[in-house]
Design an enzyme around this catalytic site. Structure first.
Site, mmCIF file in Angstrom:
data_model
loop_
_atom_site.group_PDB
_atom_site.id
_atom_site.type_symbol
_atom_site.label_atom_id
_atom_site.label_comp_id
_atom_site.label_asym_id
_atom_site.label_seq_id
_atom_site.Cartn_x
_atom_site.Cartn_y
_atom_site.Cartn_z
ATOM 1 N N GLN A 99 -1.303 -3.406 -8.583
ATOM 2 C CA GLN A 99 0.078 -3.945 -8.215
ATOM 3 C C GLN A 99 -0.107 -4.634 -6.752
ATOM 4 O O GLN A 99 0.505 -5.211 -6.476
ATOM 5 C CB GLN A 99 1.153 -2.891 -8.327
ATOM 6 N N ASN A 100 -1.154 -4.114 -6.185
ATOM 7 C CA ASN A 100 -1.373 -4.629 -4.780
ATOM 8 C C ASN A 100 -1.818 -6.182 -4.615
ATOM 9 O O ASN A 100 -2.712 -6.586 -5.320
ATOM 10 C CB ASN A 100 -2.379 -3.756 -4.111
ATOM 11 N N ILE A 101 -1.332 -6.824 -3.476
ATOM 12 C CA ILE A 101 -1.818 -8.249 -3.535
ATOM 13 C C ILE A 101 -2.978 -8.113 -2.503
ATOM 14 O O ILE A 101 -3.245 -9.387 -2.136
ATOM 15 C CB ILE A 101 -0.525 -9.150 -3.111
ATOM 16 N N ASP A 102 -3.128 -7.182 -1.882
ATOM 17 C CA ASP A 102 -4.382 -6.984 -1.029
ATOM 18 C C ASP A 102 -5.705 -7.450 -1.737
ATOM 19 O O ASP A 102 -5.568 -7.336 -2.880
ATOM 20 C CB ASP A 102 -4.326 -6.113 -0.206
ATOM 21 N N HIS A 117 0.357 -8.344 -9.878
ATOM 22 C CA HIS A 117 1.526 -8.987 -8.948
ATOM 23 C C HIS A 117 0.789 -10.253 -8.126
ATOM 24 O O HIS A 117 1.593 -10.367 -7.023
ATOM 25 C CB HIS A 117 2.067 -7.615 -8.293
ATOM 26 N N GLY A 184 -1.466 6.158 -6.356
ATOM 27 C CA GLY A 184 -0.737 5.718 -5.240
ATOM 28 C C GLY A 184 0.238 4.747 -5.404
ATOM 29 O O GLY A 184 0.765 3.844 -4.884
ATOM 30 N N LEU A 211 0.453 10.862 -3.282
ATOM 31 C CA LEU A 211 0.333 11.795 -2.318
ATOM 32 C C LEU A 211 1.403 12.800 -2.381
ATOM 33 O O LEU A 211 1.427 14.160 -2.022
ATOM 34 C CB LEU A 211 0.836 10.849 -0.748
ATOM 35 N N GLU A 212 2.459 12.442 -3.412
ATOM 36 C CA GLU A 212 3.473 13.225 -3.840
ATOM 37 C C GLU A 212 3.895 12.878 -5.345
ATOM 38 O O GLU A 212 3.332 11.857 -5.718
ATOM 39 C CB GLU A 212 4.684 13.091 -3.091
ATOM 40 N N ALA A 228 -5.023 9.569 -0.814
ATOM 41 C CA ALA A 228 -6.039 8.935 -1.743
ATOM 42 C C ALA A 228 -7.345 8.819 -1.220
ATOM 43 O O ALA A 228 -8.366 9.158 -2.251
ATOM 44 C CB ALA A 228 -5.655 7.240 -1.894
HETATM 45 C C1 BJW Z 1 -0.040 7.559 -1.146
HETATM 46 C C2 BJW Z 1 -0.501 7.704 0.270
HETATM 47 C C3 BJW Z 1 -1.763 7.877 0.270
HETATM 48 C C4 BJW Z 1 1.599 6.951 0.225
HETATM 49 N N1 BJW Z 1 -2.811 8.233 -0.747
HETATM 50 N N2 BJW Z 1 -0.775 7.965 -2.077
HETATM 51 C C5 BJW Z 1 15.422 -1.870 -15.301
HETATM 52 C C6 BJW Z 1 14.724 -1.441 -16.220
HETATM 53 C C7 BJW Z 1 13.445 -1.722 -16.234
HETATM 54 C C8 BJW Z 1 12.973 -2.876 -15.426
HETATM 55 C C9 BJW Z 1 13.879 -3.477 -14.683
HETATM 56 C C10 BJW Z 1 14.974 -2.848 -14.669
HETATM 57 N N3 BJW Z 1 15.702 -3.762 -13.752
HETATM 58 C C11 BJW Z 1 15.082 -4.655 -13.390
HETATM 59 C C12 BJW Z 1 13.793 -4.510 -13.920
HETATM 60 C C13 BJW Z 1 12.558 -5.340 -13.566
HETATM 61 C C14 BJW Z 1 11.808 -5.437 -12.210
HETATM 62 C C15 BJW Z 1 12.052 -3.831 -11.776
HETATM 63 O O1 BJW Z 1 11.179 -3.167 -12.197
HETATM 64 N N4 BJW Z 1 13.007 -3.204 -10.814
HETATM 65 C C16 BJW Z 1 13.114 -2.196 -10.541
HETATM 66 C C17 BJW Z 1 13.135 -2.098 -9.325
HETATM 67 C C18 BJW Z 1 14.088 -1.268 -11.372
HETATM 68 N N5 BJW Z 1 10.566 -5.706 -12.474
HETATM 69 C C19 BJW Z 1 10.346 -7.075 -12.294
HETATM 70 O O2 BJW Z 1 11.202 -7.624 -12.138
HETATM 71 C C20 BJW Z 1 9.010 -7.520 -12.573
HETATM 72 N N6 BJW Z 1 8.899 -8.538 -13.879
HETATM 73 C C21 BJW Z 1 9.312 -8.326 -14.917
HETATM 74 O O3 BJW Z 1 9.896 -7.120 -15.287
HETATM 75 O O4 BJW Z 1 9.118 -9.338 -15.819
HETATM 76 C C22 BJW Z 1 9.831 -9.147 -16.785
HETATM 77 C C23 BJW Z 1 11.027 -10.324 -16.695
HETATM 78 C C24 BJW Z 1 10.849 -11.674 -16.524
HETATM 79 C C25 BJW Z 1 12.084 -12.337 -16.262
HETATM 80 C C26 BJW Z 1 13.350 -11.539 -16.330
HETATM 81 C C27 BJW Z 1 13.225 -10.294 -16.600
HETATM 82 C C28 BJW Z 1 12.402 -9.602 -16.677
HETATM 83 C C29 BJW Z 1 8.071 -8.049 -11.181
HETATM 84 C C30 BJW Z 1 8.043 -6.927 -10.411
HETATM 85 C C31 BJW Z 1 7.239 -7.427 -9.023
HETATM 86 C C32 BJW Z 1 7.252 -6.663 -7.993
HETATM 87 N N7 BJW Z 1 6.867 -7.510 -6.834
HETATM 88 C C33 BJW Z 1 6.601 -6.547 -5.715
HETATM 89 C C34 BJW Z 1 6.539 -7.632 -4.386
HETATM 90 C C35 BJW Z 1 5.505 -8.660 -4.471
HETATM 91 C C36 BJW Z 1 4.334 -8.415 -4.231
HETATM 92 C C37 BJW Z 1 4.269 -8.087 -2.719
HETATM 93 O O5 BJW Z 1 5.161 -8.459 -1.870
HETATM 94 O O6 BJW Z 1 3.451 -7.233 -2.111
HETATM 95 O O7 BJW Z 1 5.344 -5.778 -5.911
HETATM 96 S S1 BJW Z 1 7.937 -4.931 -5.137
HETATM 97 C C38 BJW Z 1 6.618 -3.961 -4.510
HETATM 98 O O8 BJW Z 1 6.658 -3.092 -5.485
HETATM 99 C C39 BJW Z 1 5.382 -4.572 -4.920
HETATM 100 C C40 BJW Z 1 4.528 -3.621 -5.414
HETATM 101 O O9 BJW Z 1 3.405 -4.018 -6.079
HETATM 102 C C41 BJW Z 1 5.489 -2.891 -6.307
HETATM 103 C C42 BJW Z 1 5.158 -1.403 -6.446
HETATM 104 O O10 BJW Z 1 5.116 -0.837 -5.431
HETATM 105 P P1 BJW Z 1 4.254 0.440 -5.184
HETATM 106 O O11 BJW Z 1 2.891 0.127 -4.995
HETATM 107 O O12 BJW Z 1 4.535 1.626 -6.274
HETATM 108 O O13 BJW Z 1 4.490 1.129 -3.630
HETATM 109 P P2 BJW Z 1 5.676 2.210 -3.238
HETATM 110 O O14 BJW Z 1 5.702 1.911 -1.947
HETATM 111 O O15 BJW Z 1 6.700 2.255 -3.913
HETATM 112 O O16 BJW Z 1 4.987 3.542 -3.629
HETATM 113 C C43 BJW Z 1 3.767 3.894 -2.750
HETATM 114 C C44 BJW Z 1 3.380 5.595 -3.448
HETATM 115 O O17 BJW Z 1 2.103 5.787 -2.680
HETATM 116 C C45 BJW Z 1 4.311 6.401 -3.109
HETATM 117 O O18 BJW Z 1 4.451 7.179 -4.278
HETATM 118 C C46 BJW Z 1 3.537 7.277 -1.773
HETATM 119 O O19 BJW Z 1 3.877 8.621 -1.963
HETATM 120 C C47 BJW Z 1 2.125 7.156 -2.058
HETATM 121 N N8 BJW Z 1 1.325 7.080 -0.969
HETATM 122 N N9 BJW Z 1 0.512 7.079 0.885
HETATM 123 C C48 BJW Z 1 -1.837 8.250 -1.906
HETATM 124 N N10 BJW Z 1 -2.554 7.795 1.615
#
Ligand code: BJW
Length: 245
Positions: A99-102, A117, A184, A211-212, A228
């Protein structure tokens, strides 16, 4: 019971990663207390509506993150490198979906890689769809060199409400994998958060390395918790023993 009771070298592997894997490389996660969403509102920077309303703010947000990613201090860590090695020795195929853009997975050696993503290093024309690589900062007065339209260039990333990339390829890999590993990611964002259930429905063994506990932790048969850079290399070492046995 050990991993080898559930996984064999004949199983293909799908790995899903999120921001946590890059945290120890110096990049921020999103939802941790010091994460990106603590300082920016999603509606201001990560939706197509935000880009239409205020492109300067959105482009500025990604220009800063691109510059951070390209800093010489940001390097792949031991977890990225371990996944790169896994692809080299695992006999039955490894697909890494991030999911990372890096760009840290590619720099860590992974080749069979889907950026669902998008990628911060790429820029897309919202008008003609042309993809540009490595043009650096994007500004609102820039002209698309492919179609000539001004002000349509945007980061090649997937915002909320937009369709993630390569979903067909991901779906088919989830349908045949014997092992699904999530690393992660907090499990907040769909469709990625639903992959574990999809893989399990098709009979895969599912392991979470984080992490959790994530939001969907109870869906995984196994969870290993810690940074990680520690848990991922240990897990990959166990897979090497399975591959060689
Ligand atoms: C460690 C650590 C260490 C820390 N070691 N671990 C209801 C139900 C179902 C779906 C939806 C809904 N309502 C809306 C939706 C859809 C929506 C969605 O999911 N919303 C939710 C908020 C509910 N999704 C979308 O819109 C997606 N598209 C889609 O569904 O298309 C179909 C559609 C199309 C048209 C109309 C309708 C539907 C698109 C999602 C796009 C996400 N974009 C982002 C930002 C863009 C890129 C960027 O700027 O970087 O992507 S949001 C952001 O979150 C980013 C990430 O990729 C994404 C996920 O985050 P991630 O990676 O999980 O990070 P964190 O911070 O949340 O978690 C980090 C974890 O690491 C933690 O657990 C820490 O503990 C851990 N950690 N240090 C190991 N050292």
């Amino acid at each position: 019971m050990s991993l080898s009771d559930f996984v064999s070298a004949a199983d293909s592997i799908v790995i899903l990663t999120g921001a946590g894997i890059s945290k120890e490389s110096g990049l921020q996660t999103f939802r941790d207390p010091d994460g990106i969403w603590a300082k920016h509102r999603i509606e201001d920077v990560a939706t197509p509506q935000a880009f239409a309303r205020n492109p300067e703010v959105v482009l500025g947000f990604y220009n800063v993150r691109r510059a951070q990613m390209e800093g010489s201090n940001i390097q792949p860590n031991a977890a990225h490198a371990a996944l790169g090695r896994l692809e080299g020795f695992w006999p039955s195929g490894v697909l890494l979906v991030t999911q990372n853009i890096d760009n840290l997975h590619a720099r860590g050696g992974s080749r069979n890689l889907i950026h669902m993503h998008g990628e911060l290093a790429k820029t897309r024309c919202n008008d003609c769809g042309h993809l540009f690589e490595g043009i650096g900062d994007v500004e609102t007065d820039m002209v698309c060199l492919f179609c000539g339209v001004t002000g349509a260039l945007r980061p090649h990333v997937v915002w909320f409400g937009e369709m993630p990339l390569d979903m067909d390829a991901i779906g088919s890999a989830l349908g045949r994998c014997g092992l699904f590993v999530s690393i992660g990611t907090s499990g907040n964002v769909y469709p990625a958060a639903g992959f574990v259930q999809e893989a399990r429905n098709n009979g895969a063994y599912a392991v979470e390395l984080n992490l959790e506990e994530s939001l969907g932790a109870n869906i995984f048969q196994e969870g290993r918790y810690g940074p990680a850079t520690e848990v991922v290399p240990e897990f990959v070492d166990e897979l090497r023993i399975i591959a060689e046995s």
